[in-house]
Design a protein around this motif. Structure first.
Motif, short mmCIF file in Angstrom:
data_model
loop_
_atom_site.label_atom_id
_atom_site.label_comp_id
_atom_site.label_asym_id
_atom_site.label_seq_id
_atom_site.Cartn_x
_atom_site.Cartn_y
_atom_site.Cartn_z
N ALA A 40 97.66 73.62 -31.21
CA ALA A 40 96.75 72.51 -31.42
C ALA A 40 95.40 73.27 -31.20
O ALA A 40 94.39 72.92 -31.92
CB ALA A 40 96.84 71.42 -30.48
N ARG A 41 95.22 74.23 -30.45
CA ARG A 41 94.00 75.02 -29.90
C ARG A 41 93.08 74.01 -29.60
O ARG A 41 91.83 73.99 -30.44
CB ARG A 41 93.64 75.93 -31.30
N GLY A 42 93.20 72.94 -28.94
CA GLY A 42 92.19 72.17 -28.45
C GLY A 42 91.88 70.83 -29.55
O GLY A 42 90.90 70.19 -29.12
N ASP A 43 92.60 71.04 -30.67
CA ASP A 43 92.14 69.98 -31.64
C ASP A 43 92.92 68.66 -30.95
O ASP A 43 94.04 68.55 -30.86
CB ASP A 43 92.65 70.44 -33.00
N LEU A 47 96.70 67.74 -30.79
CA LEU A 47 97.10 67.03 -29.26
C LEU A 47 98.04 65.78 -29.09
O LEU A 47 98.88 65.56 -28.53
CB LEU A 47 96.19 67.40 -28.49
N ARG A 48 97.19 65.04 -29.74
CA ARG A 48 97.77 63.58 -29.78
C ARG A 48 99.17 63.59 -30.57
O ARG A 48 100.36 62.85 -30.25
CB ARG A 48 96.82 62.70 -30.47
N LEU A 49 98.98 64.11 -31.81
CA LEU A 49 100.43 64.28 -32.49
C LEU A 49 101.51 64.88 -31.79
O LEU A 49 102.52 64.40 -31.88
CB LEU A 49 100.21 65.07 -33.85
N GLY A 50 101.36 66.02 -31.13
CA GLY A 50 102.18 66.67 -30.19
C GLY A 50 102.78 65.85 -29.10
O GLY A 50 104.03 65.61 -29.16
N TYR A 116 94.94 60.54 -22.74
CA TYR A 116 93.99 59.24 -22.13
C TYR A 116 92.69 59.96 -21.86
O TYR A 116 91.48 59.58 -22.30
CB TYR A 116 94.65 58.48 -21.10
N ARG A 117 92.82 61.06 -21.32
CA ARG A 117 91.48 61.78 -20.88
C ARG A 117 90.87 62.48 -22.12
O ARG A 117 89.57 62.83 -21.93
CB ARG A 117 91.83 63.08 -19.89
N GLY A 121 86.91 64.01 -23.59
CA GLY A 121 86.86 65.37 -23.94
C GLY A 121 87.36 66.22 -22.98
O GLY A 121 87.52 67.46 -22.97
N LYS A 122 88.28 65.67 -22.15
CA LYS A 122 89.05 66.35 -21.19
C LYS A 122 90.85 66.17 -21.35
O LYS A 122 91.07 65.73 -22.45
CB LYS A 122 88.95 65.82 -19.70
N GLY A 123 91.41 66.65 -20.72
CA GLY A 123 92.97 66.38 -20.79
C GLY A 123 93.76 67.49 -21.53
O GLY A 123 94.80 67.44 -21.59
#
Lengths: 153, 159
Positions: A40-43, A47-50, A116-117, A121-123
Protein backbone atom coordinates in the motif's frame (compact mmCIF):
# COMPACT_ATOMS: atom_id res chain seq x y z
CA UNK A 1 -2.90 -43.01 5.60
CA UNK A 2 -3.81 -43.18 1.90
CA UNK A 3 -5.62 -46.46 2.48
CA UNK A 4 -7.55 -44.81 5.29
CA UNK A 5 -8.41 -41.95 2.92
CA UNK A 6 -9.61 -44.42 0.30
CA UNK A 7 -11.97 -46.16 2.71
CA UNK A 8 -13.20 -42.93 4.35
CA UNK A 9 -16.98 -43.17 4.78
CA UNK A 10 -18.95 -40.99 2.34
CA UNK A 11 -20.62 -39.18 5.23
CA UNK A 12 -17.23 -37.69 6.19
CA UNK A 13 -16.65 -36.07 2.82
CA UNK A 14 -18.90 -33.02 3.12
CA UNK A 15 -17.61 -31.92 6.57
CA UNK A 16 -14.05 -32.44 5.31
CA UNK A 17 -14.87 -30.40 2.18
CA UNK A 18 -16.20 -27.52 4.34
CA UNK A 19 -13.12 -27.68 6.55
CA UNK A 20 -10.64 -27.62 3.65
CA UNK A 21 -12.60 -25.02 1.65
CA UNK A 22 -12.82 -22.75 4.70
CA UNK A 23 -9.10 -23.13 5.36
CA UNK A 24 -8.32 -22.29 1.72
CA UNK A 25 -10.51 -19.19 1.87
CA UNK A 26 -8.86 -18.20 5.18
CA UNK A 27 -5.34 -18.55 3.76
CA UNK A 28 -6.36 -16.77 0.53
CA UNK A 29 -7.79 -13.87 2.54
CA UNK A 30 -4.62 -13.66 4.63
CA UNK A 31 -2.42 -13.61 1.51
CA UNK A 32 -4.68 -10.96 -0.06
CA UNK A 33 -4.79 -8.80 3.06
CA UNK A 34 -1.09 -9.06 3.85
CA UNK A 35 0.13 -8.41 0.30
CA UNK A 36 -2.30 -5.53 -0.35
CA UNK A 37 -1.43 -3.90 2.98
CA UNK A 38 2.27 -4.61 2.37
CA UNK A 39 2.33 -2.87 -1.02
CA UNK A 40 0.00 0.00 0.00
CA UNK A 41 2.87 2.42 0.79
CA UNK A 42 0.49 4.68 2.67
CA UNK A 43 -2.17 4.74 -0.09
CA UNK A 44 -5.50 4.92 1.78
CA UNK A 45 -7.42 3.07 -0.96
CA UNK A 46 -4.99 0.14 -0.85
CA UNK A 47 -4.94 0.10 2.96
CA UNK A 48 -8.75 -0.11 3.02
CA UNK A 49 -8.70 -2.82 0.33
CA UNK A 50 -6.24 -4.87 2.38
CA UNK A 51 -8.26 -4.52 5.55
CA UNK A 52 -11.56 -5.38 3.85
CA UNK A 53 -9.92 -8.42 2.23
CA UNK A 54 -9.10 -9.70 5.70
CA UNK A 55 -12.52 -8.92 7.08
CA UNK A 56 -14.68 -10.16 4.19
CA UNK A 57 -12.58 -13.18 3.13
CA UNK A 58 -10.44 -14.40 6.05
CA UNK A 59 -13.03 -14.14 8.81
CA UNK A 60 -15.79 -16.12 7.01
CA UNK A 61 -13.09 -18.57 5.91
CA UNK A 62 -12.03 -19.10 9.52
CA UNK A 63 -15.65 -19.65 10.62
CA UNK A 64 -16.24 -22.18 7.83
CA UNK A 65 -12.92 -23.94 8.58
CA UNK A 66 -13.74 -24.16 12.32
CA UNK A 67 -17.31 -25.42 11.74
CA UNK A 68 -15.97 -28.06 9.33
CA UNK A 69 -13.23 -28.98 11.83
CA UNK A 70 -15.70 -29.52 14.67
CA UNK A 71 -17.99 -31.53 12.42
CA UNK A 72 -15.35 -33.84 10.92
CA UNK A 73 -13.70 -34.22 14.35
CA UNK A 74 -16.94 -35.53 15.86
CA UNK A 75 -17.55 -37.80 12.85
CA UNK A 76 -14.07 -39.31 13.16
CA UNK A 77 -14.52 -39.78 16.90
CA UNK A 78 -11.67 -37.50 18.00
CA UNK A 79 -14.00 -35.78 20.49
CA UNK A 80 -14.04 -39.00 22.56
CA UNK A 81 -10.26 -39.30 22.75
CA UNK A 82 -8.90 -38.14 26.14
CA UNK A 83 -6.88 -34.92 26.10
CA UNK A 84 -3.18 -35.64 25.73
CA UNK A 85 -3.76 -38.86 23.81
CA UNK A 86 -4.81 -37.25 20.54
CA UNK A 87 -2.31 -37.41 17.65
CA UNK A 88 0.22 -34.61 17.30
CA UNK A 89 -1.07 -33.46 13.89
CA UNK A 90 -4.49 -32.89 15.43
CA UNK A 91 -3.05 -31.01 18.43
CA UNK A 92 -0.94 -28.78 16.15
CA UNK A 93 -3.84 -28.09 13.78
CA UNK A 94 -6.36 -27.46 16.55
CA UNK A 95 -4.01 -25.19 18.53
CA UNK A 96 -3.08 -23.06 15.51
CA UNK A 97 -6.71 -22.87 14.34
CA UNK A 98 -8.00 -21.62 17.70
CA UNK A 99 -5.13 -19.33 18.75
CA UNK A 100 -4.96 -18.09 15.15
CA UNK A 101 -8.65 -17.19 15.33
CA UNK A 102 -7.99 -15.00 18.36
CA UNK A 103 -5.02 -13.33 16.67
CA UNK A 104 -7.15 -12.78 13.55
CA UNK A 105 -9.82 -11.11 15.68
CA UNK A 106 -7.21 -8.86 17.34
CA UNK A 107 -5.72 -7.94 13.95
CA UNK A 108 -9.19 -7.08 12.62
CA UNK A 109 -9.97 -4.87 15.63
CA UNK A 110 -6.59 -3.10 15.39
CA UNK A 111 -7.02 -2.71 11.62
CA UNK A 112 -10.60 -1.49 12.04
CA UNK A 113 -9.40 1.31 14.31
CA UNK A 114 -6.66 2.03 11.76
CA UNK A 115 -9.15 2.26 8.88
CA UNK A 116 -11.37 4.56 10.98
CA UNK A 117 -8.37 6.81 11.69
CA UNK A 118 -7.48 7.00 7.99
CA UNK A 119 -10.18 9.70 7.72
CA UNK A 120 -7.95 11.95 9.83
CA UNK A 121 -4.85 10.98 7.87
CA UNK A 122 -3.68 8.62 10.64
CA UNK A 123 -3.96 4.87 11.21
CA UNK A 124 -1.35 3.53 8.80
CA UNK A 125 0.78 2.36 11.75
CA UNK A 126 -2.11 0.29 13.10
CA UNK A 127 -2.68 -1.18 9.64
CA UNK A 128 1.02 -2.06 9.47
CA UNK A 129 0.50 -4.00 12.72
CA UNK A 130 -2.46 -5.74 11.07
CA UNK A 131 -0.25 -6.63 8.10
CA UNK A 132 2.45 -8.11 10.38
CA UNK A 133 -0.16 -10.15 12.28
CA UNK A 134 -1.58 -11.35 8.95
CA UNK A 135 1.85 -12.50 7.80
CA UNK A 136 2.43 -14.34 11.10
CA UNK A 137 -1.01 -15.96 10.75
CA UNK A 138 -0.29 -16.91 7.13
CA UNK A 139 2.89 -18.74 8.13
CA UNK A 140 1.17 -20.37 11.13
CA UNK A 141 -1.75 -21.63 9.04
CA UNK A 142 0.62 -23.03 6.41
CA UNK A 143 2.29 -25.00 9.22
CA UNK A 144 -1.18 -26.19 10.25
CA UNK A 145 -1.92 -27.28 6.66
CA UNK A 146 1.38 -29.18 6.58
CA UNK A 147 0.55 -30.88 9.92
CA UNK A 148 -3.03 -31.75 8.98
CA UNK A 149 -2.11 -33.15 5.55
CA UNK A 150 1.28 -34.78 6.26
CA UNK A 151 0.20 -36.04 9.69
CA UNK A 152 3.60 -36.16 11.45
CA UNK A 153 3.87 -38.83 14.17
CA UNK B 1 6.65 -38.81 8.21
CA UNK B 2 7.30 -40.99 5.17
CA UNK B 3 8.42 -39.56 1.84
CA UNK B 4 4.89 -40.00 0.47
CA UNK B 5 3.51 -38.11 3.48
CA UNK B 6 5.82 -35.20 2.58
CA UNK B 7 4.68 -35.38 -1.04
CA UNK B 8 1.04 -35.30 0.09
CA UNK B 9 1.70 -32.32 2.39
CA UNK B 10 3.46 -30.44 -0.42
CA UNK B 11 0.63 -31.37 -2.84
CA UNK B 12 -1.97 -29.94 -0.45
CA UNK B 13 0.15 -26.83 0.26
CA UNK B 14 0.42 -26.30 -3.51
CA UNK B 15 -3.36 -26.51 -3.79
CA UNK B 16 -3.64 -23.86 -1.08
CA UNK B 17 -1.23 -21.68 -3.08
CA UNK B 18 -3.44 -21.97 -6.20
CA UNK B 19 -6.62 -21.03 -4.34
CA UNK B 20 -4.87 -18.20 -2.45
CA UNK B 21 -3.57 -16.77 -5.73
CA UNK B 22 -7.05 -17.03 -7.26
CA UNK B 23 -8.60 -15.22 -4.29
CA UNK B 24 -5.95 -12.49 -4.51
CA UNK B 25 -6.74 -12.11 -8.23
CA UNK B 26 -10.44 -11.69 -7.32
CA UNK B 27 -9.49 -8.90 -4.89
CA UNK B 28 -7.45 -7.22 -7.64
CA UNK B 29 -10.28 -7.64 -10.18
CA UNK B 30 -12.67 -5.86 -7.79
CA UNK B 31 -10.10 -3.11 -7.15
CA UNK B 32 -9.13 -2.54 -10.79
CA UNK B 33 -12.76 -2.05 -11.84
CA UNK B 34 -12.55 1.45 -10.35
CA UNK B 35 -9.12 2.26 -11.78
CA UNK B 36 -9.38 4.71 -14.68
CA UNK B 37 -5.89 6.24 -14.47
CA UNK B 38 -2.53 4.73 -15.51
CA UNK B 39 -1.14 5.26 -12.00
CA UNK B 40 -4.15 3.58 -10.38
CA UNK B 41 -3.90 0.63 -12.75
CA UNK B 42 -0.14 0.13 -12.51
CA UNK B 43 -0.36 0.40 -8.72
CA UNK B 44 -1.74 -3.16 -8.73
CA UNK B 45 1.45 -4.49 -10.39
CA UNK B 46 3.40 -5.76 -7.35
CA UNK B 47 0.33 -7.46 -5.87
CA UNK B 48 -0.38 -9.07 -9.26
CA UNK B 49 3.15 -10.53 -9.16
CA UNK B 50 2.38 -12.11 -5.73
CA UNK B 51 -0.86 -13.62 -7.05
CA UNK B 52 0.83 -14.87 -10.22
CA UNK B 53 3.69 -16.43 -8.24
CA UNK B 54 1.26 -18.19 -5.87
CA UNK B 55 -0.70 -19.63 -8.79
CA UNK B 56 2.42 -20.59 -10.76
CA UNK B 57 4.08 -22.35 -7.81
CA UNK B 58 0.77 -23.94 -6.86
CA UNK B 59 -0.02 -25.27 -10.32
CA UNK B 60 3.49 -26.69 -10.69
CA UNK B 61 3.37 -28.24 -7.23
CA UNK B 62 -0.08 -29.77 -7.54
CA UNK B 63 0.74 -31.52 -10.82
CA UNK B 64 4.27 -32.64 -9.87
CA UNK B 65 3.47 -33.93 -6.37
CA UNK B 66 0.04 -35.19 -7.47
CA UNK B 67 1.44 -37.31 -10.31
CA UNK B 68 4.15 -38.63 -7.97
CA UNK B 69 1.49 -39.69 -5.47
CA UNK B 70 -0.62 -41.33 -8.19
CA UNK B 71 2.34 -43.57 -9.10
CA UNK B 72 3.73 -44.08 -5.61
CA UNK B 73 0.75 -44.62 -3.31
CA UNK B 74 -0.73 -48.09 -3.27
CA UNK B 75 -4.38 -48.37 -4.28
CA UNK B 76 -4.25 -45.43 -6.70
CA UNK B 77 -3.31 -45.44 -10.37
CA UNK B 78 -2.81 -42.57 -12.78
CA UNK B 79 -5.63 -43.90 -15.00
CA UNK B 80 -8.21 -43.93 -12.18
CA UNK B 81 -11.23 -41.90 -13.30
CA UNK B 82 -11.03 -39.30 -10.56
CA UNK B 83 -7.31 -38.74 -11.18
CA UNK B 84 -7.83 -38.41 -14.95
CA UNK B 85 -10.68 -35.96 -14.24
CA UNK B 86 -8.38 -33.93 -11.96
CA UNK B 87 -5.68 -33.83 -14.66
CA UNK B 88 -8.22 -32.66 -17.26
CA UNK B 89 -9.56 -29.99 -14.86
CA UNK B 90 -5.98 -28.89 -14.14
CA UNK B 91 -5.25 -28.43 -17.87
CA UNK B 92 -8.53 -26.55 -18.40
CA UNK B 93 -7.92 -24.27 -15.38
CA UNK B 94 -4.35 -23.53 -16.52
CA UNK B 95 -5.37 -22.74 -20.10
CA UNK B 96 -8.33 -20.54 -19.11
CA UNK B 97 -6.28 -18.85 -16.39
CA UNK B 98 -3.69 -17.84 -18.98
CA UNK B 99 -6.47 -16.38 -21.14
CA UNK B 100 -7.88 -14.45 -18.16
CA UNK B 101 -4.40 -13.11 -17.45
CA UNK B 102 -4.05 -11.98 -21.08
CA UNK B 103 -7.42 -10.21 -20.91
CA UNK B 104 -6.41 -8.26 -17.79
CA UNK B 105 -2.90 -7.55 -19.10
CA UNK B 106 -4.47 -5.48 -21.91
CA UNK B 107 -5.39 -2.87 -19.28
CA UNK B 108 -1.88 -2.90 -17.83
CA UNK B 109 -0.33 -2.48 -21.29
CA UNK B 110 -2.68 0.41 -22.07
CA UNK B 111 -1.80 2.06 -18.76
CA UNK B 112 1.92 1.75 -19.58
CA UNK B 113 1.31 3.31 -23.02
CA UNK B 114 -0.67 6.19 -21.54
CA UNK B 115 1.96 6.80 -18.89
CA UNK B 116 4.76 6.73 -21.48
CA UNK B 117 2.80 9.30 -23.51
CA UNK B 118 2.52 11.52 -20.44
CA UNK B 119 -1.25 11.07 -20.15
CA UNK B 120 -1.85 10.69 -16.41
CA UNK B 121 -5.55 11.62 -16.24
CA UNK B 122 -8.63 9.38 -16.31
CA UNK B 123 -9.20 7.35 -19.48
CA UNK B 124 -12.53 5.80 -20.46
CA UNK B 125 -10.72 3.32 -22.73
CA UNK B 126 -8.46 2.20 -19.88
CA UNK B 127 -11.44 1.80 -17.55
CA UNK B 128 -13.21 -0.35 -20.16
CA UNK B 129 -10.13 -2.57 -20.51
CA UNK B 130 -9.86 -2.90 -16.72
CA UNK B 131 -13.53 -3.95 -16.61
CA UNK B 132 -13.07 -6.64 -19.26
CA UNK B 133 -16.17 -8.90 -19.25
CA UNK B 134 -14.15 -11.63 -20.99
CA UNK B 135 -11.54 -11.63 -18.22
CA UNK B 136 -14.23 -11.67 -15.55
CA UNK B 137 -16.06 -14.64 -17.11
CA UNK B 138 -12.79 -16.55 -17.57
CA UNK B 139 -11.77 -15.92 -13.95
CA UNK B 140 -15.19 -17.14 -12.81
CA UNK B 141 -14.93 -20.31 -14.90
CA UNK B 142 -11.39 -20.98 -13.61
CA UNK B 143 -12.65 -20.61 -10.03
CA UNK B 144 -15.46 -23.11 -10.68
CA UNK B 145 -13.04 -25.60 -12.27
CA UNK B 146 -10.67 -25.31 -9.28
CA UNK B 147 -13.64 -25.92 -6.97
CA UNK B 148 -14.47 -29.02 -9.02
CA UNK B 149 -10.88 -30.25 -8.55
CA UNK B 150 -11.26 -29.86 -4.77
CA UNK B 151 -14.57 -31.76 -4.83
CA UNK B 152 -12.98 -34.47 -7.00
CA UNK B 153 -10.01 -34.77 -4.64
CA UNK B 154 -12.20 -35.18 -1.55
CA UNK B 155 -14.96 -37.43 -2.89
CA UNK B 156 -12.62 -39.40 -5.20
CA UNK B 157 -15.50 -40.75 -7.30
CA UNK B 158 -14.90 -44.33 -8.35
CA UNK B 159 -11.98 -44.88 -5.94
Amino acid sequence: MSVIAAIRPDSWNFPLFLHVLGAMILVGGLLSGASTLGFARGDGRFLRLGYWSLLVISLPGWVLMRIGAGWISSKEGWDDVPEGLEPRWLSIGGFIADVGGLVLLVSLIVGGVGVYRLREGKGSGLLRATMILSLVLLVAYLVAVWAMSGKPD
Amino acid sequence: MSFDDWMLALHVLSAFAVVSGLILFWVLIVAVRRADTPEGTLRMGPVTVVAGAAIGIGLGGTIAFGVWLAFSVGGYDIWNGWIVAALVFWVVATALGQRANTAYMAGTKKAQELQAAGQTGPSAELLALNRTPKGLVLQFVVSIVVLLILIDMIWKPGA
